[in-house]
Design a protein around this motif. Structure first.
Motif, short mmCIF file in Angstrom:
data_model
loop_
_atom_site.label_atom_id
_atom_site.label_comp_id
_atom_site.label_asym_id
_atom_site.label_seq_id
_atom_site.Cartn_x
_atom_site.Cartn_y
_atom_site.Cartn_z
N LEU A 72 -37.16 1.21 1.62
CA LEU A 72 -35.63 0.85 2.58
C LEU A 72 -36.23 0.88 4.21
O LEU A 72 -35.92 0.13 4.52
CB LEU A 72 -35.25 2.67 2.61
N LEU A 73 -37.79 0.62 4.15
CA LEU A 73 -37.98 0.97 5.52
C LEU A 73 -38.15 -0.47 5.52
O LEU A 73 -38.41 -0.96 6.64
CB LEU A 73 -39.29 1.89 6.31
N VAL A 74 -39.22 -1.23 4.28
CA VAL A 74 -39.20 -2.13 4.61
C VAL A 74 -38.53 -3.21 3.99
O VAL A 74 -38.55 -4.22 4.21
CB VAL A 74 -40.88 -2.24 3.09
N ARG A 75 -37.34 -2.80 3.68
CA ARG A 75 -36.28 -3.25 3.05
C ARG A 75 -35.72 -3.69 4.64
O ARG A 75 -34.68 -4.98 5.05
CB ARG A 75 -34.77 -2.96 2.27
N ARG A 76 -35.29 -2.41 5.51
CA ARG A 76 -35.14 -2.79 7.26
C ARG A 76 -35.35 -3.75 7.65
O ARG A 76 -34.91 -5.28 8.47
CB ARG A 76 -34.92 -1.82 7.45
N ALA A 77 -37.02 -3.88 7.96
CA ALA A 77 -37.56 -5.38 8.25
C ALA A 77 -37.21 -6.28 7.98
O ALA A 77 -37.17 -6.95 8.80
CB ALA A 77 -39.64 -4.33 8.11
N ARG A 78 -37.33 -6.34 6.42
CA ARG A 78 -36.69 -7.65 5.80
C ARG A 78 -35.14 -7.89 6.47
O ARG A 78 -35.24 -9.64 6.65
CB ARG A 78 -37.18 -7.55 4.15
N LEU A 79 -34.69 -7.37 6.67
CA LEU A 79 -33.39 -8.25 6.68
C LEU A 79 -33.23 -7.91 8.54
O LEU A 79 -32.60 -9.23 8.41
CB LEU A 79 -32.45 -6.66 6.36
N GLU B 79 -34.43 -11.67 8.74
CA GLU B 79 -33.75 -12.93 8.23
C GLU B 79 -32.45 -13.21 9.50
O GLU B 79 -32.06 -13.94 9.41
CB GLU B 79 -32.63 -12.05 7.05
N LEU B 80 -32.07 -12.06 10.01
CA LEU B 80 -31.54 -12.00 11.35
C LEU B 80 -31.61 -12.86 12.38
O LEU B 80 -31.22 -13.79 13.00
CB LEU B 80 -30.60 -9.99 11.39
N GLU B 81 -33.04 -12.13 12.29
CA GLU B 81 -33.92 -13.98 13.63
C GLU B 81 -33.91 -15.24 13.37
O GLU B 81 -34.54 -15.29 14.24
CB GLU B 81 -34.92 -12.36 14.11
N GLU B 82 -33.78 -14.75 11.67
CA GLU B 82 -35.14 -16.62 11.46
C GLU B 82 -35.97 -16.82 11.27
O GLU B 82 -36.25 -17.35 11.47
CB GLU B 82 -33.32 -17.31 11.62
N THR B 83 -37.17 -15.75 11.40
CA THR B 83 -37.95 -15.81 10.93
C THR B 83 -38.78 -15.60 9.85
O THR B 83 -38.24 -15.26 8.68
CB THR B 83 -39.22 -14.81 11.94
N ARG B 84 -39.94 -15.92 9.28
CA ARG B 84 -40.41 -16.02 7.84
C ARG B 84 -41.06 -14.95 7.60
O ARG B 84 -41.63 -15.01 7.15
CB ARG B 84 -41.07 -17.38 7.85
N GLN B 85 -41.48 -14.08 8.91
CA GLN B 85 -42.80 -13.00 9.05
C GLN B 85 -42.02 -11.71 8.43
O GLN B 85 -41.03 -11.86 9.41
CB GLN B 85 -43.71 -13.20 9.54
N ILE B 86 -42.20 -11.06 8.12
CA ILE B 86 -41.87 -9.69 8.15
C ILE B 86 -42.69 -8.52 8.47
O ILE B 86 -43.73 -8.61 8.78
CB ILE B 86 -41.54 -8.94 6.11
N ILE C 143 -44.28 -5.43 1.06
CA ILE C 143 -43.58 -5.91 2.07
C ILE C 143 -43.85 -7.94 1.12
O ILE C 143 -43.27 -8.47 1.23
CB ILE C 143 -44.77 -6.48 3.63
N GLU C 144 -44.56 -7.70 0.49
CA GLU C 144 -45.13 -8.87 -1.03
C GLU C 144 -43.69 -9.00 -0.99
O GLU C 144 -42.85 -9.86 -1.10
CB GLU C 144 -46.43 -9.08 -1.23
N THR C 145 -43.32 -7.95 -1.88
CA THR C 145 -41.69 -7.97 -3.04
C THR C 145 -40.55 -8.03 -1.72
O THR C 145 -39.55 -9.20 -2.38
CB THR C 145 -41.67 -6.37 -3.31
N GLU C 146 -40.99 -7.84 -0.60
CA GLU C 146 -38.98 -7.77 0.12
C GLU C 146 -39.16 -9.45 0.45
O GLU C 146 -38.71 -9.81 0.78
CB GLU C 146 -39.67 -7.35 1.19
N SER C 147 -40.65 -9.84 0.89
CA SER C 147 -40.37 -11.20 1.11
C SER C 147 -40.40 -12.45 0.14
O SER C 147 -39.71 -13.17 -0.04
CB SER C 147 -42.61 -11.75 1.61
N ALA C 148 -40.75 -11.97 -1.25
CA ALA C 148 -40.20 -13.03 -2.16
C ALA C 148 -38.33 -12.31 -2.18
O ALA C 148 -38.08 -13.75 -2.70
CB ALA C 148 -40.74 -12.18 -3.10
N VAL C 149 -37.77 -11.09 -2.63
CA VAL C 149 -36.80 -11.72 -2.01
C VAL C 149 -35.68 -12.71 -0.95
O VAL C 149 -35.12 -13.44 -1.39
CB VAL C 149 -36.06 -10.36 -1.81
N MET C 150 -36.49 -12.39 0.58
CA MET C 150 -36.14 -12.95 1.64
C MET C 150 -36.38 -14.80 1.26
O MET C 150 -35.42 -15.68 1.35
CB MET C 150 -36.83 -12.84 3.25
N ASN C 151 -37.74 -14.75 0.80
CA ASN C 151 -37.65 -16.71 0.75
C ASN C 151 -36.57 -16.53 -0.42
O ASN C 151 -35.76 -18.47 -0.27
CB ASN C 151 -38.91 -16.79 0.13
#
Length: 430
Positions: free
Chosen positions: A179-186, A189-196, A212-220
């Protein structure tokens, strides 16, 4: 003690039964009382080149205590001891005879509910429970609430509580990391950056890179989906923009034609007034001028419509971005709430672990306990005989089986030894 021939045969048969695997295979499962079936019958009719559905059979039926199933148009058919394929064949052949069909229809039989299993002995809740294919002794005991804890096993129960609390603590810890990594990914996404960014709480976590790699795949994936939708709206906007440009060029040409037609009409009108030209030509020019002005109005309307479509596409793109942002904000709020819940579970589980760790040594010092041996016995009806078999908790059971759980203190009972003893006792009492 003397053994007659029938008693010896019964003993040998029972011992032979012990070697049978305690399992329920779907391919060779034999029907019995309390099984519930779903039957469907269809018939190919060559005259109309279509399948006819015998809807009268589309129902659920239970195998009666006498081992039969009562069907419409057919009556009672014996089912006990047959597989579903054998019973389906019996249904098709009987219907062929009763209805006078040239060939048997196609019948299918599906088991929708197996006859129950029974769990008795030292369990929390003895009773009847629904069977599921592939059910093991341990799963049946789980349905009955687990093994009953005898008085005087406080230390064992506390150790079990500690192990359970450790499991809950580990699950909560893993959930919190995710959940902590998911919060960082969200947040990214709000800041429209490509790096978590790595969460501060997980700076020293060896597995944070994988999370982070897993959440990055979701974000991408989400970013690509948004980009694809925005590209579609952009193409629509460009298409109507080109249409507007083409229409504006047509309007410009149309205005020149109208100007020329108006000058010509004015010239002809002057000649008509002087008697140098006929009135019909003046009328023809007026009609031509009216047609040109009508087409100009059509072009103007088309431009307005195209610009309206451009505005709709732009609004749709803006709405899509706003909805995505609102969804991310909502997800982030939900994630924050889940993080708080995980932290609360971590605290509770840690308190339970500490309490169990402090209590268990004290109980062991106060009263040394002898750990009981749990014996699992499966009682199964085989033909006209009842067979008892001692098994381990991973053995598979069949519908109608009785699972008996006993806890023996001071005696080590192996499945093989107990099975032989149970079979011998049963054979001698027949």
């Amino acid at each position: 003690m003397r053994f007659n021939t029938s008693t010896l045969c019964g003993l040998l048969c029972s011992i032979a039964m012990i070697g049978l695997p305690i399992r329920a295979a779907a391919d060779d499962y034999r029907l019995g009382p309390q099984d519930k079936l779903r039957i469907r019958v269809v018939e190919w009719r060559a005259g109309s080149a279509e399948y006819f559905d015998w809807a009268v059979f589309a129902n659920e039926y239970a195998v009666s205590a006498s081992g039969t199933v009562s069907l419409p148009l057919i009556g009672s058919l014996p089912a006990t001891g047959r597989t579903t394929e054998e019973f389906a064949t019996s249904v098709a052949e009987t219907l062929q005879k009763r209805a006078g069909l040239l060939r048997p229809p196609e019948a299918t039989v599906e088991i929708v509910q197996y006859r129950p299993v029974y769990v008795v002995g030292t369990v929390q809740h003895s009773g009847e429970y629904p069977y599921r294919p592939g059910m093991t002794v341990l799963q049946a005991i789980g349905l009955a609430g687990g093994i009953f804890q005898q008085p005087g096993t406080e230390a064992g129960r506390t150790e079990k509580d500690r192990i359970t609390a450790q499991g809950v603590h580990e699950i909560a810890r893993l959930d919190a990391r995710r959940l902590l990594v998911r919060r960082a990914r969200l947040g990214a996404e709000l800041e429209e950056t490509r790096q978590i960014a790595t969460p501060e709480e997980l700076r020293n976590d060896a597995d944070v890179a994988r999370l982070i790699e897993t959440e990055s795949a979701v974000m991408n994936a989400r970013s690509e989906a948004l980009k694809s939708q925005l590209l579609a709206f952009s193409e629509i906007r460009n298409l109507f923009s080109r249409e507007v440009e083409a229409l504006e060029q047509k309007i410009e040409v149309q205005n020149r034609q109208i100007a020329l037609a108006r000058r010509e009409q004015q010239t002809v009108s002057a000649l008509v007034n002087k008697g140098l030209a006929v009135t019909s030509r003046e009328f023809a020019l007026e009609r031509t001028l009216a047609d040109l002005e009508s087409k100009l109005l059509d072009y103007t309307t088309a431009v307005l419509r195209a610009r309206q479509e451009i505005s709709k596409a732009e609004r749709a793109a803006d709405d899509l971005k706003a909805e995505r942002k609102a969804r991310i904000v909502t997800e982030k709020q939900d994630t924050e709430a889940q993080i708080d819940q995980s932290k609360a579970r971590l605290t509770t589980a840690l308190s339970l672990i500490n309490a169990a760790t402090d209590i268990t040594p004290q109980l062991l010092l106060e009263k040394p306990l002898e750990k009981p041996t749990t014996v699992f016995t499966v009682i199964r009806r085989v033909g006209t005989n009842t067979v008892k078999t001692v098994v381990d908790d991973t053995a598979m059971i069949e519908p109608g089986d009785v699972v008996q759980v006993d806890q023996v203190v001071g005696e080590s009972v192996s499945p093989g030894k107990a099975s032989m003893r149970a079979a011998t006792e049963e054979s001698l009492t027949r």
